[in-house]
Design a protein around this motif. Structure first.
Motif, short mmCIF file in Angstrom:
data_model
loop_
_atom_site.label_atom_id
_atom_site.label_comp_id
_atom_site.label_asym_id
_atom_site.label_seq_id
_atom_site.Cartn_x
_atom_site.Cartn_y
_atom_site.Cartn_z
N ASP A 49 0.93 -1.14 0.01
CA ASP A 49 -0.08 -0.06 0.01
C ASP A 49 0.84 1.19 -0.12
O ASP A 49 2.03 1.16 0.20
CB ASP A 49 -1.04 -0.13 1.30
CG ASP A 49 -1.74 -1.12 1.26
OD1 ASP A 49 -2.46 -1.19 0.26
OD2 ASP A 49 -2.01 -1.93 2.27
N SER B 118 -8.50 5.37 10.87
CA SER B 118 -9.09 5.80 9.61
C SER B 118 -8.09 6.77 9.11
O SER B 118 -7.46 7.66 9.91
CB SER B 118 -10.43 6.42 9.63
OG SER B 118 -10.55 7.41 10.47
N GLN C 125 -11.31 9.47 -0.28
CA GLN C 125 -12.29 8.99 0.76
C GLN C 125 -11.48 8.24 1.85
O GLN C 125 -10.47 7.43 1.56
CB GLN C 125 -13.22 7.62 -0.16
CG GLN C 125 -14.08 8.35 -1.13
CD GLN C 125 -15.02 9.43 -0.69
OE1 GLN C 125 -15.57 9.06 0.52
NE2 GLN C 125 -15.10 10.56 -1.28
N GLN D 200 -10.35 5.65 4.40
CA GLN D 200 -10.27 4.17 4.75
C GLN D 200 -9.76 3.73 5.98
O GLN D 200 -9.20 4.74 6.56
CB GLN D 200 -9.34 3.56 3.66
CG GLN D 200 -7.68 4.02 3.63
CD GLN D 200 -6.98 3.30 2.75
OE1 GLN D 200 -6.88 2.14 2.92
NE2 GLN D 200 -6.43 4.00 1.80
N GLN D 201 -10.20 2.54 6.32
CA GLN D 201 -9.81 2.09 7.78
C GLN D 201 -8.71 1.06 7.48
O GLN D 201 -8.66 0.10 6.68
CB GLN D 201 -11.02 1.23 8.26
CG GLN D 201 -11.97 2.33 8.93
CD GLN D 201 -13.08 1.67 9.52
OE1 GLN D 201 -13.07 0.70 10.40
NE2 GLN D 201 -14.21 2.36 9.96
N GLY E 245 -5.00 5.75 -4.83
CA GLY E 245 -5.85 5.98 -3.51
C GLY E 245 -7.09 7.13 -3.90
O GLY E 245 -7.40 7.39 -5.18
#
Length: 311
Positions: A29, A265, A284, A286-287, A281
């Motif tokens: 990521d 988050s 928004q 994200q968790q 990405g």
């Protein structure tokens, strides 16, 4: 035929070197740490931290660490010689190809014998991946079987709710932990979560060196250099802790360690430096759930010592 055989052997070598990198990048990521498990947990680096309600599964083994198996000290950052082939999948595949080459020599077929076609190459790769997977499963089972029952682990049904200013009730801890983690420590962990993400987003290497151990700082600097080479910058914002649990806390020599599972988050996006266009990405939130280990020496503040991904 000899020329064709030589070309196929060259392709096999290139695939053996390129495949691990492709696998690593595809699984990564953009946020700090790149979705890898990196760092050191002292003598517990190769022992999985206890599961918690925040991270009820297991923690991924370290892809990047300077700690060697059998390490018994507790001074935080250490730099023994690393394995020639590195760790994780890269080491497994490289060792697998080396093994295949040695077997070819032993049986008189020459180095990389049997790689006479692209199908054979793919078959060998699949076999090596399978062997690495089975070996990792066996090692994980052996570590669980021989892992001592740490006093810092939360006993079944004994988890306590820790009231603080943190979101969703903050951290849960165990009253039997040999190293007592105080409310101020939990506040420091939450603060470090946000400050480290902000320093990463701002590419503030000096700040990262203050907030993390030299080992972790070296990984982050390397990741930032790779982003610069790609002409992109990873922007992380809106980091908010949602839930956290103390997995274990202990002392090694003069060093204090605390491993906590955190669900938080954030907005994670990667943009082009020149145009500002979002390439990965989005805006928004994200968790994310990760297991962070913090290290503290006498008279010093807590620093990030390791990040592990939650399975």
């Amino acid at each position: 035929m000899q020329r064709k055989s030589g070309v196929l052997r060259a392709i096999a070598v290139i695939v053996s070197l390129a495949l691990p990198t492709v696998l690593a990048v595809s699984a990564a990521d953009a946020r700090i740490g790149g979705g890898f498990s990196s760092g050191s947990r002292g003598s517990r680096t190769f022992s999985a931290p206890p599961s918690t309600s925040t991270a009820p599964g297991t923690a991924s083994p370290f892809n990047r660490t300077l700690t060697q198996p059998g390490y018994n000290g507790g001074s935080g950052f250490n730099s023994p010689a690393r394995s020639r082939f590195g760790g994780g999948m890269l080491g497994g595949l490289a060792a697998g190809f080396l093994g295949a080459g040695l077997l070819g020599l032993l049986f008189g077929g020459g180095l990389f014998s049997g790689l006479s076609g692209f199908g054979s190459i793919l078959g060998l790769i699949l076999q090596i991946v399978l062997i690495v997977f089975l070996a990792r499963m066996a090692m994980a089972w052996w570590q669980r079987r021989n892992q001592p029952a740490y006093a810092g682990a939360t006993p079944p049904g004994g988890q306590q709710s820790f009231s603080s200013s943190m979101g969703f009730g903050g951290f849960g801890g165990s009253s039997s932990a040999p190293l007592q983690i105080q409310p101020a420590d939990y506040e420091a962990f939450e603060r470090l979560l946000g400050e480290i993400q902000a320093a990463w987003s701002n590419e503030d290497v000096g700040r990262l060196r203050l907030l993390t151990t030299p080992e972790m700082a070296s990984y982050f600097e390397r990741d930032l250099e790779q982003n610069q080479a790609r002409g992109v910058v990873n922007k992380v914002s809106g980091t908010k802790l949602l839930q956290g649990d103390l997995a274990e806390a202990w002392r090694e020599g003069d060093a204090d360690y605390a491993t906590v599972a955190m669900r938080f988050s954030l907005v994670d996006k990667t943009v082009e430096r020149a145009s500002g266009r979002v390439v990965e990405g989005s805006d928004q939130p994200q968790q994310v759930t990760e297991i962070w280990t913090f290290l503290r020496h006498p008279g010093s503040n807590w620093q990030l010592s390791a990040i592990q991904q939650a399975n």
